[in-house]
Write a protein that holds these residues in place. Structure first.
Motif, PDB file in Angstrom:
ATOM      1  N   SER A   1       0.846  -1.196   0.000  1.00 43.91           N
ATOM      2  CA  SER A   1       0.000   0.000   0.000  1.00 43.91           C
ATOM      3  C   SER A   1       0.881   1.246   0.000  1.00 43.91           C
ATOM      4  N   GLU A   2       0.525   2.135  -0.861  1.00 46.51           N
ATOM      5  CA  GLU A   2       1.275   3.385  -1.013  1.00 46.51           C
ATOM      6  C   GLU A   2       0.491   4.501  -0.337  1.00 46.51           C
ATOM      7  N   GLU A   3       1.084   5.093   0.677  1.00 44.21           N
ATOM      8  CA  GLU A   3       0.416   6.200   1.364  1.00 44.21           C
ATOM      9  C   GLU A   3       0.813   7.507   0.689  1.00 44.21           C
ATOM     10  N   THR A   4      -0.181   8.337   0.494  1.00 41.86           N
ATOM     11  CA  THR A   4       0.108   9.644  -0.085  1.00 41.86           C
ATOM     12  C   THR A   4       0.023  10.676   1.037  1.00 41.86           C
ATOM     13  N   THR A   5       1.148  11.027   1.537  1.00 43.87           N
ATOM     14  CA  THR A   5       1.184  12.031   2.591  1.00 43.87           C
ATOM     15  C   THR A   5       1.801  13.297   2.023  1.00 43.87           C
ATOM     16  N   THR A   6       1.124  14.378   2.236  1.00 50.87           N
ATOM     17  CA  THR A   6       1.653  15.651   1.769  1.00 50.87           C
ATOM     18  C   THR A   6       2.230  16.382   2.971  1.00 50.87           C
ATOM     19  N   THR A   7       3.514  16.525   2.948  1.00 50.01           N
ATOM     20  CA  THR A   7       4.162  17.254   4.029  1.00 50.01           C
ATOM     21  C   THR A   7       4.636  18.584   3.476  1.00 50.01           C
ATOM     22  N   THR A   8       4.237  19.641   4.138  1.00 51.48           N
ATOM     23  CA  THR A   8       4.679  20.956   3.709  1.00 51.48           C
ATOM     24  C   THR A   8       5.874  21.355   4.546  1.00 51.48           C
ATOM     25  N   LYS A   9       6.841  21.903   3.879  1.00 50.21           N
ATOM     26  CA  LYS A   9       8.053  22.332   4.565  1.00 50.21           C
ATOM     27  C   LYS A   9       7.711  23.526   5.458  1.00 50.21           C
ATOM     28  N   PRO A  10       8.084  23.472   6.734  1.00 53.77           N
ATOM     29  CA  PRO A  10       7.778  24.615   7.594  1.00 53.77           C
ATOM     30  C   PRO A  10       8.586  25.834   7.169  1.00 53.77           C
ATOM     31  N   GLN A  11       7.912  26.971   7.202  1.00 48.65           N
ATOM     32  CA  GLN A  11       8.580  28.195   6.789  1.00 48.65           C
ATOM     33  C   GLN A  11       9.650  28.540   7.820  1.00 48.65           C
ATOM     34  N   GLY A  12      10.831  28.828   7.350  1.00 43.36           N
ATOM     35  CA  GLY A  12      11.948  29.106   8.243  1.00 43.36           C
ATOM     36  C   GLY A  12      11.743  30.390   9.024  1.00 43.36           C
ATOM     37  N   LEU A  13      12.551  30.561  10.033  1.00 44.16           N
ATOM     38  CA  LEU A  13      12.488  31.781  10.809  1.00 44.16           C
ATOM     39  C   LEU A  13      12.992  32.935   9.962  1.00 44.16           C
ATOM     40  N   ARG A  14      12.208  33.984   9.919  1.00 44.27           N
ATOM     41  CA  ARG A  14      12.599  35.152   9.150  1.00 44.27           C
ATOM     42  C   ARG A  14      13.172  36.199  10.087  1.00 44.27           C
ATOM     43  N   LYS A  15      14.207  36.861   9.652  1.00 40.37           N
ATOM     44  CA  LYS A  15      14.820  37.894  10.473  1.00 40.37           C
ATOM     45  C   LYS A  15      13.884  39.084  10.593  1.00 40.37           C
ATOM     46  N   THR A  16      13.854  39.695  11.739  1.00 36.61           N
ATOM     47  CA  THR A  16      13.107  40.935  11.926  1.00 36.61           C
ATOM     48  C   THR A  16      14.057  41.991  12.455  1.00 36.61           C
ATOM     49  N   ARG A  17      13.790  43.222  12.097  1.00 30.25           N
ATOM     50  CA  ARG A  17      14.599  44.355  12.544  1.00 30.25           C
ATOM     51  C   ARG A  17      13.660  45.489  12.935  1.00 30.25           C
ATOM     52  N   VAL A  18      14.098  46.298  13.890  1.00 30.67           N
ATOM     53  CA  VAL A  18      13.368  47.500  14.274  1.00 30.67           C
ATOM     54  C   VAL A  18      14.249  48.681  13.921  1.00 30.67           C
ATOM     55  N   GLY A  19      13.677  49.628  13.182  1.00 29.54           N
ATOM     56  CA  GLY A  19      14.455  50.780  12.752  1.00 29.54           C
ATOM     57  C   GLY A  19      13.583  51.999  12.559  1.00 29.54           C
ATOM     58  N   VAL A  20      14.185  53.053  12.051  1.00 28.94           N
ATOM     59  CA  VAL A  20      13.505  54.326  11.839  1.00 28.94           C
ATOM     60  C   VAL A  20      13.415  54.592  10.339  1.00 28.94           C
ATOM     61  N   VAL A  21      12.239  55.024   9.889  1.00 24.23           N
ATOM     62  CA  VAL A  21      12.034  55.336   8.470  1.00 24.23           C
ATOM     63  C   VAL A  21      12.767  56.637   8.145  1.00 24.23           C
TER      64      VAL A  21
END
Length: 91
Positions: A2-22
């Motif tokens: 039996s062939e199982e069809t499992t769809t695994t989605t890659k978890p989105q990596g941690l994205r860098k965040t920055r705080v700054g002034v416009v």
């Protein structure tokens, strides 16, 4: 067998965040954010300020010059833009 069809989605990596002034809003849907980091000098170990400018995408053009904002890393949107506006922390 039996062939199982499992769809695994890659978890989105941690994205860098920055705080700054416009520092600029002269472009359409783009803001320039200046980020200041306090890092130790590689030789003398004294804390020095290191600044960098990031081009960030502002879809609704809500940020103004002087605002404190949080930006997040994203896919390349243009030749220079790799960040997007997450929230405005202070007007």
């Amino acid at each position: 067998m039996s062939e199982e069809t499992t769809t695994t989605t890659k978890p989105q990596g941690l994205r860098k965040t920055r705080v700054g002034v416009v520092v600029s809003t002269k472009m359409s849907k783009t803001i320039v954010v200046e980020y200041v980091a306090r890092v130790p000098h590689p030789v003398f170990k004294k804390i020095v300020k290191k600044s960098k400018k990031f081009y960030a995408h502002d879809e609704n053009e809500t940020a103004k010059v002087g605002d404190k904002v949080r930006i997040r890393e994203t896919r390349p949107l243009s030749a220079l833009k790799r960040w997007e506006l997450v929230e405005i922390l202070k007007h």
